[in-house]
Design a protein around this motif. Structure first.
Motif, PDB file in Angstrom:
ATOM      1  N   GLY A  21       0.799  -1.217   0.000  1.00 38.65           N
ATOM      2  CA  GLY A  21       0.000   0.000   0.000  1.00 38.65           C
ATOM      3  C   GLY A  21       0.833   1.268   0.000  1.00 38.65           C
ATOM      4  O   GLY A  21       2.024   1.254   0.270  1.00 38.65           O
ATOM      5  N   LYS A  22       0.164   2.365  -0.292  1.00 42.43           N
ATOM      6  CA  LYS A  22       0.770   3.713  -0.265  1.00 42.43           C
ATOM      7  C   LYS A  22      -0.286   4.667   0.274  1.00 42.43           C
ATOM      8  O   LYS A  22      -1.405   4.703  -0.226  1.00 42.43           O
ATOM      9  N   THR A  23       0.081   5.438   1.277  1.00 42.27           N
ATOM     10  CA  THR A  23      -0.815   6.456   1.814  1.00 42.27           C
ATOM     11  C   THR A  23      -0.627   7.738   1.011  1.00 42.27           C
ATOM     12  O   THR A  23       0.488   8.208   0.824  1.00 42.27           O
ATOM     13  N   ILE A  24      -1.739   8.281   0.545  1.00 41.37           N
ATOM     14  CA  ILE A  24      -1.720   9.515  -0.241  1.00 41.37           C
ATOM     15  C   ILE A  24      -1.628  10.696   0.719  1.00 41.37           C
ATOM     16  O   ILE A  24      -2.445  10.835   1.634  1.00 41.37           O
ATOM     17  N   THR A  25      -0.620  11.548   0.507  1.00 40.12           N
ATOM     18  CA  THR A  25      -0.379  12.677   1.400  1.00 40.12           C
ATOM     19  C   THR A  25      -0.693  13.997   0.692  1.00 40.12           C
ATOM     20  O   THR A  25      -0.841  14.048  -0.535  1.00 40.12           O
ATOM     21  N   GLY A  68      -1.373   3.810  -8.250  1.00 48.22           N
ATOM     22  CA  GLY A  68      -1.921   2.452  -8.347  1.00 48.22           C
ATOM     23  C   GLY A  68      -1.159   1.585  -9.327  1.00 48.22           C
ATOM     24  O   GLY A  68      -0.854   0.418  -9.049  1.00 48.22           O
ATOM     25  N   VAL A  69      -0.801   2.147 -10.469  1.00 52.05           N
ATOM     26  CA  VAL A  69      -0.020   1.410 -11.459  1.00 52.05           C
ATOM     27  C   VAL A  69       1.411   1.230 -10.971  1.00 52.05           C
ATOM     28  O   VAL A  69       1.987   0.151 -11.091  1.00 52.05           O
ATOM     29  N   GLY A  70       1.983   2.270 -10.400  1.00 52.62           N
ATOM     30  CA  GLY A  70       3.352   2.178  -9.900  1.00 52.62           C
ATOM     31  C   GLY A  70       3.524   1.077  -8.866  1.00 52.62           C
ATOM     32  O   GLY A  70       4.562   0.409  -8.833  1.00 52.62           O
ATOM     33  N   LEU A  71       2.518   0.874  -8.048  1.00 48.34           N
ATOM     34  CA  LEU A  71       2.586  -0.182  -7.037  1.00 48.34           C
ATOM     35  C   LEU A  71       2.705  -1.572  -7.660  1.00 48.34           C
ATOM     36  O   LEU A  71       3.197  -2.504  -7.023  1.00 48.34           O
ATOM     37  N   THR A  72       2.259  -1.724  -8.904  1.00 50.33           N
ATOM     38  CA  THR A  72       2.305  -3.040  -9.564  1.00 50.33           C
ATOM     39  C   THR A  72       3.682  -3.358 -10.134  1.00 50.33           C
ATOM     40  O   THR A  72       3.934  -4.488 -10.537  1.00 50.33           O
ATOM     41  N   ALA A  73       4.558  -2.369 -10.201  1.00 51.77           N
ATOM     42  CA  ALA A  73       5.876  -2.555 -10.816  1.00 51.77           C
ATOM     43  C   ALA A  73       6.820  -3.242  -9.836  1.00 51.77           C
ATOM     44  O   ALA A  73       7.667  -2.618  -9.214  1.00 51.77           O
ATOM     45  N   SER A  74       6.654  -4.545  -9.707  1.00 51.19           N
ATOM     46  CA  SER A  74       7.421  -5.281  -8.709  1.00 51.19           C
ATOM     47  C   SER A  74       8.625  -6.018  -9.285  1.00 51.19           C
ATOM     48  O   SER A  74       9.491  -6.443  -8.540  1.00 51.19           O
ATOM     49  N   TYR A  95      -8.912  10.531  -0.800  1.00 48.50           N
ATOM     50  CA  TYR A  95      -8.669  11.686   0.053  1.00 48.50           C
ATOM     51  C   TYR A  95      -7.263  11.635   0.643  1.00 48.50           C
ATOM     52  O   TYR A  95      -6.645  10.576   0.717  1.00 48.50           O
ATOM     53  N   ILE A  96      -6.784  12.783   1.103  1.00 46.14           N
ATOM     54  CA  ILE A  96      -5.527  12.835   1.842  1.00 46.14           C
ATOM     55  C   ILE A  96      -5.657  11.904   3.049  1.00 46.14           C
ATOM     56  O   ILE A  96      -6.644  11.958   3.783  1.00 46.14           O
ATOM     57  N   GLY A  97      -4.679  11.046   3.224  1.00 44.21           N
ATOM     58  CA  GLY A  97      -4.697  10.078   4.323  1.00 44.21           C
ATOM     59  C   GLY A  97      -5.207   8.706   3.930  1.00 44.21           C
ATOM     60  O   GLY A  97      -5.042   7.745   4.690  1.00 44.21           O
ATOM     61  N   ASP A  98      -5.823   8.572   2.753  1.00 46.17           N
ATOM     62  CA  ASP A  98      -6.254   7.251   2.297  1.00 46.17           C
ATOM     63  C   ASP A  98      -5.032   6.429   1.891  1.00 46.17           C
ATOM     64  O   ASP A  98      -4.071   6.953   1.317  1.00 46.17           O
ATOM     65  N   THR A  99      -5.083   5.153   2.201  1.00 48.25           N
ATOM     66  CA  THR A  99      -4.037   4.221   1.786  1.00 48.25           C
ATOM     67  C   THR A  99      -4.615   3.314   0.714  1.00 48.25           C
ATOM     68  O   THR A  99      -5.650   2.676   0.933  1.00 48.25           O
ATOM     69  N   ILE A 100      -3.952   3.298  -0.431  1.00 53.43           N
ATOM     70  CA  ILE A 100      -4.442   2.487  -1.549  1.00 53.43           C
ATOM     71  C   ILE A 100      -3.463   1.357  -1.867  1.00 53.43           C
ATOM     72  O   ILE A 100      -2.268   1.465  -1.606  1.00 53.43           O
ATOM     73  N   HIS A 101      -4.018   0.279  -2.387  1.00 56.12           N
ATOM     74  CA  HIS A 101      -3.225  -0.821  -2.918  1.00 56.12           C
ATOM     75  C   HIS A 101      -3.930  -1.307  -4.179  1.00 56.12           C
ATOM     76  O   HIS A 101      -5.059  -0.905  -4.471  1.00 56.12           O
ATOM     77  N   GLU A 126      -7.497  -3.234 -10.016  1.00 56.29           N
ATOM     78  CA  GLU A 126      -8.511  -2.692  -9.120  1.00 56.29           C
ATOM     79  C   GLU A 126      -7.761  -2.028  -7.976  1.00 56.29           C
ATOM     80  O   GLU A 126      -7.055  -2.690  -7.208  1.00 56.29           O
ATOM     81  N   ILE A 127      -7.881  -0.701  -7.902  1.00 58.95           N
ATOM     82  CA  ILE A 127      -7.219   0.046  -6.838  1.00 58.95           C
ATOM     83  C   ILE A 127      -8.224   0.211  -5.705  1.00 58.95           C
ATOM     84  O   ILE A 127      -9.355   0.654  -5.922  1.00 58.95           O
ATOM     85  N   ILE A 128      -7.786  -0.162  -4.509  1.00 58.62           N
ATOM     86  CA  ILE A 128      -8.684  -0.293  -3.363  1.00 58.62           C
ATOM     87  C   ILE A 128      -8.129   0.533  -2.209  1.00 58.62           C
ATOM     88  O   ILE A 128      -6.920   0.548  -1.964  1.00 58.62           O
ATOM     89  N   ASN A 129      -9.029   1.213  -1.488  1.00 56.59           N
ATOM     90  CA  ASN A 129      -8.595   2.006  -0.330  1.00 56.59           C
ATOM     91  C   ASN A 129      -8.597   1.159   0.942  1.00 56.59           C
ATOM     92  O   ASN A 129      -8.949  -0.026   0.923  1.00 56.59           O
ATOM     93  N   GLN A 130      -8.233   1.792   2.045  1.00 56.93           N
ATOM     94  CA  GLN A 130      -8.108   1.096   3.327  1.00 56.93           C
ATOM     95  C   GLN A 130      -9.438   0.589   3.863  1.00 56.93           C
ATOM     96  O   GLN A 130      -9.474  -0.262   4.755  1.00 56.93           O
ATOM     97  N   LYS A 131     -10.544   1.077   3.326  1.00 53.88           N
ATOM     98  CA  LYS A 131     -11.875   0.613   3.744  1.00 53.88           C
ATOM     99  C   LYS A 131     -12.355  -0.570   2.908  1.00 53.88           C
ATOM    100  O   LYS A 131     -13.465  -1.053   3.106  1.00 53.88           O
ATOM    101  N   GLY A 132     -11.531  -0.992   1.941  1.00 60.83           N
ATOM    102  CA  GLY A 132     -11.933  -2.084   1.060  1.00 60.83           C
ATOM    103  C   GLY A 132     -12.778  -1.627  -0.121  1.00 60.83           C
ATOM    104  O   GLY A 132     -13.335  -2.454  -0.829  1.00 60.83           O
ATOM    105  N   GLU A 133     -12.844  -0.313  -0.332  1.00 62.76           N
ATOM    106  CA  GLU A 133     -13.649   0.237  -1.425  1.00 62.76           C
ATOM    107  C   GLU A 133     -12.801   0.383  -2.685  1.00 62.76           C
ATOM    108  O   GLU A 133     -11.660   0.859  -2.626  1.00 62.76           O
ATOM    109  N   THR A 134     -13.360  -0.012  -3.806  1.00 60.37           N
ATOM    110  CA  THR A 134     -12.684   0.180  -5.078  1.00 60.37           C
ATOM    111  C   THR A 134     -12.769   1.647  -5.452  1.00 60.37           C
ATOM    112  O   THR A 134     -13.852   2.227  -5.480  1.00 60.37           O
TER     113      THR A 134
END
Length: 149
Positions: A21-25, A68-74, A95-101, A126-134
């Motif tokens: 994950g990455k938290t958006i600041t 979201g795409v950058g996180l896939t570059a493993s 939103y600021i403070g959301d963590t996405i994966h 599928e990019i998903i936030n910390q609440k499990g929402e797409t």
């Protein structure tokens, strides 16, 4: 990042992987605004946002997409490269403070129409936030070398 060959035949429909994950600041949003020139108040004006639909600043859709795409570059795959993206949709605000994966699912494979030695693999993102929402979806097309070509 590891470098390994992952050929067209190696991709299997339905296979999935989940990124970290990455938290958006606030800094992410400010830097992205500066890089793109997109200073719409939805992203950078907290007072304006309080009076409008979202109630607070939201990340640029292009920022959500990039992260979201950058996180896939493993790993580096020397026999495949990005061919583009289809069906991109911003489903919910980030939103600021959301963590996405990102959850990546192999959703399609087909032969390339012009190059018999290559195929196109579709990764559904599928990019998903910390609440499990797409919050965003897209299809990433990979052009991949065939093993026996």
């Amino acid at each position: 990042m590891d470098e390994q060959a992952y050929y067209f035949e190696d991709y299997q429909l339905g296979d999935t992987r989940t990124t970290g994950g990455k938290t958006i600041t606030e800094a992410d949003i400010v830097i992205h605004a500066g890089q793109t020139g997109d200073f719409f108040p939805h992203h950078v004006d907290a007072d304006w946002c309080e009076k409008h639909d979202f109630g607070q600043r939201i990340a640029h859709g292009t920022l959500t997409f990039s992260v979201g795409v950058g996180l896939t570059a493993s790993f580096i795959n020397p026999v495949a490269f990005s061919y583009g993206y289809d069906h991109l949709r911003f489903v919910k605000p980030v939103y600021i403070g959301d963590t996405i994966h990102t959850v990546v699912t192999i959703s399609d494979k087909k032969d390339h129409k012009k190059h018999a030695d290559k195929g196109i693999v579709t990764e559904h993102l599928e990019i998903i936030n910390q609440k499990g929402e797409t919050v965003m979806v897209a299809d990433h097309l990979l052009m991949c070398q065939k093993r026996d070509a």
